[in-house]
Structure formats: C-alpha cells, structure tokens
Design a protein around this motif. Structure first.
Motif, short mmCIF file in Angstrom:
data_model
loop_
_atom_site.label_atom_id
_atom_site.label_comp_id
_atom_site.label_asym_id
_atom_site.label_seq_id
_atom_site.Cartn_x
_atom_site.Cartn_y
_atom_site.Cartn_z
N THR A 248 -6.57 -1.47 -0.80
CA THR A 248 -5.93 -0.73 -1.89
C THR A 248 -4.42 -0.88 -1.82
O THR A 248 -3.80 -0.59 -0.78
CB THR A 248 -6.31 0.75 -1.82
OG1 THR A 248 -7.72 0.89 -2.05
CG2 THR A 248 -5.55 1.57 -2.85
N ALA A 249 -3.83 -1.36 -2.89
CA ALA A 249 -2.39 -1.62 -2.91
C ALA A 249 -1.99 -2.11 -4.30
O ALA A 249 -2.86 -2.45 -5.12
CB ALA A 249 -2.02 -2.68 -1.88
N GLU B 125 -8.97 -0.43 2.66
CA GLU B 125 -7.62 -0.77 3.12
C GLU B 125 -6.96 -1.88 2.32
O GLU B 125 -5.79 -2.19 2.54
CB GLU B 125 -7.62 -1.12 4.61
CG GLU B 125 -8.64 -2.17 5.01
CD GLU B 125 -9.92 -1.54 5.56
OE1 GLU B 125 -10.40 -0.54 4.97
OE2 GLU B 125 -10.44 -2.06 6.58
N ALA C 21 0.85 -1.19 0.00
CA ALA C 21 0.00 0.00 0.00
C ALA C 21 0.88 1.24 0.00
O ALA C 21 2.05 1.18 0.42
CB ALA C 21 -0.91 -0.01 1.22
#
Length: 114
Positions: free
Chosen positions: A89-90, A87, A39
């Motif tokens: 998201t990466a 969360e 991330a």
C-alpha cells in the motif's frame, strides 16, 4: 515532458494491478525509467528501475512479484504487480531521467486491503 500515472486502486491481498505511466513525448531516448512508491509515514523508495541499456532492477521487497515493461509506440511504461500484500500500500510514482533531467508523474494510490 509530462508523466501521467494511472491504474491504482483498491485490491485484495494476493491480487494484481497494472500501473501505467504515459509520457507526453517519446520515451525512446529516455536514460532511466523508474517506479517509486511512498507509504504513509515512510520515505519514498524505488520499486523498479530500467536503464537505456534495457537492464531492469527491482527492490528486494517486490522482486518476483513485479514486472516493469515499456511500449515505445505508445510512450508508456508499465508496472505489473502480482501477489500484492498490505505492505505494498502506497502512492506509486513514475519517474524518468531524460538528458540528465528528472521528471515525476503525479502518483497513483494503491491500497491493498481485505
């Protein structure tokens, strides 16, 4: 061995994605296959790991929402992600260990946002 990750994109919270990692050669004798993610501003972390014995372990953050699978005939490994959260998201990377050598794919971006 070259690894090509794909399947990332923009998805709304609660949505699903299936990431793919295609290997240039046979994955039948791969020792370890794994998905990592990184991330923004954070260290790369492991998401899921499958050993040659067939045992798959998941990070606590994705357990119950992620499923790692493989298709030996197509030399491809998948990561199915459900109930995605912001969360998650990466940039997601696949990585294999073959005969003691680690190989990395180029990464595919997953963005979870409304």
């Amino acid at each position: 061995v070259q690894l090509q990750a794909s399947g990332g994109g923009l998805v709304q919270p609660g949505g699903s994605l299936r990431l793919s990692c295609a290997a240039s050669g046979s994955i039948f004798s791969t020792d370890v296959m794994a998905w990592f993610r990184q991330a923004p501003g954070k260290q790369r972390e492991v998401v899921a790991v499958t050993t040659s014995g067939g045992c798959t372990n998941y990070a606590d953050s994705v357990r119950g929402r992620a499923t790692m699978s493989r298709n030996n005939a197509e030399n491809t490994v998948y990561l199915q992600m459900n109930s995605l959260k912001p969360e998650d998201t990466a940039v997601y990377y696949c990585s294999f260990i073959i005969s003691g050598i680690r190989y990395w794919g180029q990464g595919t971006l997953v963005t979870v946002s409304s």
